[in-house]
Design a protein around this motif. Structure first.
Motif, PDB file in Angstrom:
ATOM      1  N   ARG A 111       0.825  -1.205   0.000  1.00 55.00           N
ATOM      2  CA  ARG A 111       0.000   0.000   0.000  1.00 55.00           C
ATOM      3  C   ARG A 111       0.863   1.262   0.000  1.00 55.00           C
ATOM      4  NH1 ARG A 111      -4.830  -0.530  -2.158  1.00 55.00           N
ATOM      5  NH2 ARG A 111      -5.735  -2.524  -1.517  1.00 55.00           N
ATOM      6  N   GLY A 112       1.977   1.198   0.700  1.00 55.86           N
ATOM      7  CA  GLY A 112       2.892   2.332   0.694  1.00 55.86           C
ATOM      8  C   GLY A 112       3.483   2.567  -0.682  1.00 55.86           C
ATOM      9  N   GLN A 113       3.889   1.488  -1.351  1.00 54.61           N
ATOM     10  CA  GLN A 113       4.439   1.608  -2.702  1.00 54.61           C
ATOM     11  C   GLN A 113       3.394   2.152  -3.680  1.00 54.61           C
ATOM     12  OE1 GLN A 113       5.697  -2.521  -3.133  1.00 54.61           O
ATOM     13  NE2 GLN A 113       7.842  -1.899  -3.122  1.00 54.61           N
ATOM     14  N   LEU A 114       2.169   1.645  -3.559  1.00 54.41           N
ATOM     15  CA  LEU A 114       1.112   2.099  -4.458  1.00 54.41           C
ATOM     16  C   LEU A 114       0.787   3.566  -4.206  1.00 54.41           C
ATOM     17  CD1 LEU A 114      -0.967   1.461  -6.645  1.00 54.41           C
ATOM     18  CD2 LEU A 114      -2.513   0.653  -4.850  1.00 54.41           C
ATOM     19  N   GLY A 115       0.719   3.952  -2.938  1.00 55.69           N
ATOM     20  CA  GLY A 115       0.453   5.347  -2.621  1.00 55.69           C
ATOM     21  C   GLY A 115       1.517   6.276  -3.183  1.00 55.69           C
ATOM     22  N   ASP A 116       2.777   5.872  -3.076  1.00 56.16           N
ATOM     23  CA  ASP A 116       3.867   6.672  -3.641  1.00 56.16           C
ATOM     24  C   ASP A 116       3.735   6.770  -5.158  1.00 56.16           C
ATOM     25  OD1 ASP A 116       4.899   6.998  -1.120  1.00 56.16           O
ATOM     26  OD2 ASP A 116       6.447   5.451  -1.340  1.00 56.16           O
ATOM     27  N   ALA A 117       3.355   5.660  -5.793  1.00 54.17           N
ATOM     28  CA  ALA A 117       3.267   5.621  -7.259  1.00 54.17           C
ATOM     29  C   ALA A 117       2.176   6.555  -7.776  1.00 54.17           C
ATOM     30  CB  ALA A 117       3.026   4.198  -7.736  1.00 54.17           C
ATOM     31  N   SER A 123      -1.779   9.176   4.567  1.00 51.26           N
ATOM     32  CA  SER A 123      -2.356  10.202   5.436  1.00 51.26           C
ATOM     33  C   SER A 123      -3.377  11.076   4.708  1.00 51.26           C
ATOM     34  CB  SER A 123      -1.239  11.098   5.989  1.00 51.26           C
ATOM     35  OG  SER A 123      -0.521  11.708   4.922  1.00 51.26           O
ATOM     36  N   ASP A 124      -3.401  11.000   3.375  1.00 43.75           N
ATOM     37  CA  ASP A 124      -4.306  11.818   2.561  1.00 43.75           C
ATOM     38  C   ASP A 124      -5.618  11.064   2.365  1.00 43.75           C
ATOM     39  OD1 ASP A 124      -5.639  13.382   0.744  1.00 43.75           O
ATOM     40  OD2 ASP A 124      -4.039  13.390  -0.760  1.00 43.75           O
ATOM     41  N   LYS A 125      -6.544  11.237   3.310  1.00 50.09           N
ATOM     42  CA  LYS A 125      -7.801  10.491   3.275  1.00 50.09           C
ATOM     43  C   LYS A 125      -8.618  10.821   2.031  1.00 50.09           C
ATOM     44  CE  LYS A 125     -11.939   9.402   5.983  1.00 50.09           C
ATOM     45  NZ  LYS A 125     -12.672   9.650   7.259  1.00 50.09           N
ATOM     46  N   TYR A 126      -8.715  12.100   1.682  1.00 49.59           N
ATOM     47  CA  TYR A 126      -9.488  12.500   0.507  1.00 49.59           C
ATOM     48  C   TYR A 126      -8.862  11.927  -0.763  1.00 49.59           C
ATOM     49  CZ  TYR A 126     -11.603  15.371  -3.132  1.00 49.59           C
ATOM     50  OH  TYR A 126     -12.249  15.798  -4.273  1.00 49.59           O
ATOM     51  N   LYS A 130     -10.520   9.337  -3.606  1.00 49.97           N
ATOM     52  CA  LYS A 130     -10.531   9.591  -5.051  1.00 49.97           C
ATOM     53  C   LYS A 130      -9.857   8.456  -5.804  1.00 49.97           C
ATOM     54  CE  LYS A 130     -11.856  12.712  -6.898  1.00 49.97           C
ATOM     55  NZ  LYS A 130     -13.204  12.951  -7.453  1.00 49.97           N
ATOM     56  N   ASP A 131      -8.834   7.868  -5.197  1.00 49.59           N
ATOM     57  CA  ASP A 131      -8.137   6.765  -5.854  1.00 49.59           C
ATOM     58  C   ASP A 131      -9.019   5.522  -5.911  1.00 49.59           C
ATOM     59  OD1 ASP A 131      -5.611   5.928  -7.092  1.00 49.59           O
ATOM     60  OD2 ASP A 131      -5.476   4.527  -5.425  1.00 49.59           O
ATOM     61  N   VAL A 132      -9.823   5.297  -4.861  1.00 50.57           N
ATOM     62  CA  VAL A 132     -10.759   4.171  -4.883  1.00 50.57           C
ATOM     63  C   VAL A 132     -11.792   4.371  -5.985  1.00 50.57           C
ATOM     64  CG1 VAL A 132     -12.518   2.896  -3.598  1.00 50.57           C
ATOM     65  CG2 VAL A 132     -10.417   3.607  -2.459  1.00 50.57           C
ATOM     66  N   GLU A 133     -12.195   5.601  -6.228  1.00 50.72           N
ATOM     67  CA  GLU A 133     -13.149   5.880  -7.308  1.00 50.72           C
ATOM     68  C   GLU A 133     -12.637   5.370  -8.649  1.00 50.72           C
ATOM     69  OE1 GLU A 133     -14.653   9.762  -7.856  1.00 50.72           O
ATOM     70  OE2 GLU A 133     -15.429   9.949  -5.808  1.00 50.72           O
ATOM     71  N   ARG A 134     -11.332   5.434  -8.838  1.00 47.97           N
ATOM     72  CA  ARG A 134     -10.752   4.939 -10.096  1.00 47.97           C
ATOM     73  C   ARG A 134     -11.049   3.453 -10.274  1.00 47.97           C
ATOM     74  NH1 ARG A 134      -5.072   5.044 -10.110  1.00 47.97           N
ATOM     75  NH2 ARG A 134      -5.155   4.912 -12.380  1.00 47.97           N
ATOM     76  N   GLN A 135     -11.084   2.721  -9.160  1.00 43.03           N
ATOM     77  CA  GLN A 135     -11.417   1.301  -9.263  1.00 43.03           C
ATOM     78  C   GLN A 135     -12.839   1.115  -9.774  1.00 43.03           C
ATOM     79  OE1 GLN A 135      -9.960  -1.763  -6.909  1.00 43.03           O
ATOM     80  NE2 GLN A 135      -9.034  -0.455  -5.345  1.00 43.03           N
ATOM     81  N   PHE A 136     -13.752   1.968  -9.304  1.00 41.29           N
ATOM     82  CA  PHE A 136     -15.141   1.848  -9.724  1.00 41.29           C
ATOM     83  C   PHE A 136     -15.373   2.394 -11.138  1.00 41.29           C
ATOM     84  CE2 PHE A 136     -15.985   1.804  -4.992  1.00 41.29           C
ATOM     85  CZ  PHE A 136     -16.226   0.442  -4.965  1.00 41.29           C
ATOM     86  N   ARG A 137     -14.306   2.870 -11.769  1.00 43.88           N
ATOM     87  CA  ARG A 137     -14.358   3.206 -13.190  1.00 43.88           C
ATOM     88  C   ARG A 137     -13.589   2.170 -14.014  1.00 43.88           C
ATOM     89  NH1 ARG A 137     -13.371   8.585 -11.026  1.00 43.88           N
ATOM     90  NH2 ARG A 137     -15.263   9.857 -11.211  1.00 43.88           N
ATOM     91  N   ASN A 215       1.235   2.157 -19.811  1.00 47.69           N
ATOM     92  CA  ASN A 215       2.462   1.899 -19.050  1.00 47.69           C
ATOM     93  C   ASN A 215       3.310   3.141 -18.836  1.00 47.69           C
ATOM     94  OD1 ASN A 215       2.176  -0.887 -18.421  1.00 47.69           O
ATOM     95  ND2 ASN A 215       2.594  -1.381 -20.556  1.00 47.69           N
ATOM     96  N   SER A 216       2.755   4.311 -19.176  1.00 48.82           N
ATOM     97  CA  SER A 216       3.427   5.556 -18.799  1.00 48.82           C
ATOM     98  C   SER A 216       3.126   5.918 -17.347  1.00 48.82           C
ATOM     99  CB  SER A 216       2.979   6.703 -19.713  1.00 48.82           C
ATOM    100  OG  SER A 216       1.614   7.040 -19.481  1.00 48.82           O
ATOM    101  N   LEU A 217       2.150   5.236 -16.750  1.00 48.18           N
ATOM    102  CA  LEU A 217       1.762   5.507 -15.368  1.00 48.18           C
ATOM    103  C   LEU A 217       2.691   4.793 -14.396  1.00 48.18           C
ATOM    104  CD1 LEU A 217      -2.106   5.047 -15.741  1.00 48.18           C
ATOM    105  CD2 LEU A 217      -0.831   7.208 -15.701  1.00 48.18           C
ATOM    106  N   ALA A 218       3.082   5.513 -13.345  1.00 49.48           N
ATOM    107  CA  ALA A 218       4.014   4.934 -12.364  1.00 49.48           C
ATOM    108  C   ALA A 218       3.424   3.702 -11.693  1.00 49.48           C
ATOM    109  CB  ALA A 218       4.373   5.983 -11.319  1.00 49.48           C
ATOM    110  N   GLU A 219       2.101   3.713 -11.435  1.00 49.26           N
ATOM    111  CA  GLU A 219       1.489   2.580 -10.752  1.00 49.26           C
ATOM    112  C   GLU A 219       1.487   1.313 -11.594  1.00 49.26           C
ATOM    113  OE1 GLU A 219      -2.072   5.346 -11.785  1.00 49.26           O
ATOM    114  OE2 GLU A 219       0.106   5.494 -11.497  1.00 49.26           O
TER     115      GLU A 219
END
Length: 237
Positions: A111-117, A123-126, A130-137, A215-219
């Motif tokens: 989770r730490g690696q993904l958050g950095d990516a 610590s950024d709850k908001y 928003k990142d979870v919303e990407r899953q629902f898309r 694959n241009s995305l860090a994640e």
């Protein structure tokens, strides 16, 4: 080269090809808008259906979402999530509470690696919402899949289902496509049941994003640590 020689050569190459597909498969969390042919999706599922299952029970059922159906489902899923993420409960527990070592350590590392990516610290709850919303898309993948199973089956059928999901992901990778299996879609089971019309006797096991990875995305370029076989295998003679 005679037929026997060709067969012997193919036996050498085939494990290497299969091994490469397995090692190259990664969960991708961002896709291009390039379309995926429905014929290719059908080919993937035709291959995946040969997954092993207990006494050939084949517990899987799939709903393929593209075009307007995908747009409708993702829109409703995001609306549900924004209306109250705490109100969404999965059909089955993802992890025990609390999750214990060594699993919690691996979880936190990932989770730490993904958050950095994705540029979202824990610590950024908001930002995390928003990142979870990407899953629902479906991470903008052109194809979304919802997997269901008869809830009258026992937990052992999840083993069979895991084999099927892996087959789908490997068959997709062998065709140059990428995927992300998503347990999070189980949180949307009530909406999915209403929109897709499956009965109360069926449960939502997971969803899956399918498409051409960006694959241009860090994640999409994370180097996840995998255990050495000595860490999980006991050899007995």
């Amino acid at each position: 080269m005679n037929a026997n020689a060709k067969w012997e050569e193919s036996k050498i190459d085939q494990p290497m090809i299969v091994d490469k597909v397995m090692s190259d498969r990664r969960a991708k969390r961002g896709f291009t808008d390039a379309p995926v042919s429905l014929d290719v999706v059908k080919d993937i599922l035709r291959a995946a259906r040969y997954a092993p299952s207990s006494s050939n029970t084949q517990p899987w059922k799939c709903y393929i979402l593209t075009g307007e159906s995908r747009k409708r489902i993702t829109t409703k899923a995001v609306e549900n999530f924004r209306a109250g993420p705490d109100k969404l409960a999965p059909e089955y527990p993802f992890f025990p509470q609390p999750l214990h070592d060594p699993f919690i350590s691996r979880f936190n590392l990932f989770r730490g690696q993904l958050g950095d990516a994705v540029g979202v610290p824990r610590s950024d709850k908001y930002g995390r919402l928003k990142d979870v919303e990407r899953q629902f898309r479906f991470f903008e993948a052109p194809v979304g899949i919802i997997f269901t199973m008869d809830r009258g089956l026992e937990w052992a059928s999840f083993i069979c289902y895991g084999c099927f999901l892996q087959n789908v992901m490997l068959a997709a990778k062998a065709r140059g496509l990428d995927t992300c299996a998503q347990q999070v879609w189980s949180l949307q089971h009530a909406m999915l049941r209403e929109e897709l019309g499956f009965p109360e006797t069926d449960m939502v096991v997971a969803g899956m994003s399918l498409g051409w990875a960006d694959n241009s995305l860090a994640e999409n370029n994370m180097d996840n640590h995998k255990l050495a076989i000595e860490e999980f295998v006991t050899f007995l003679e």
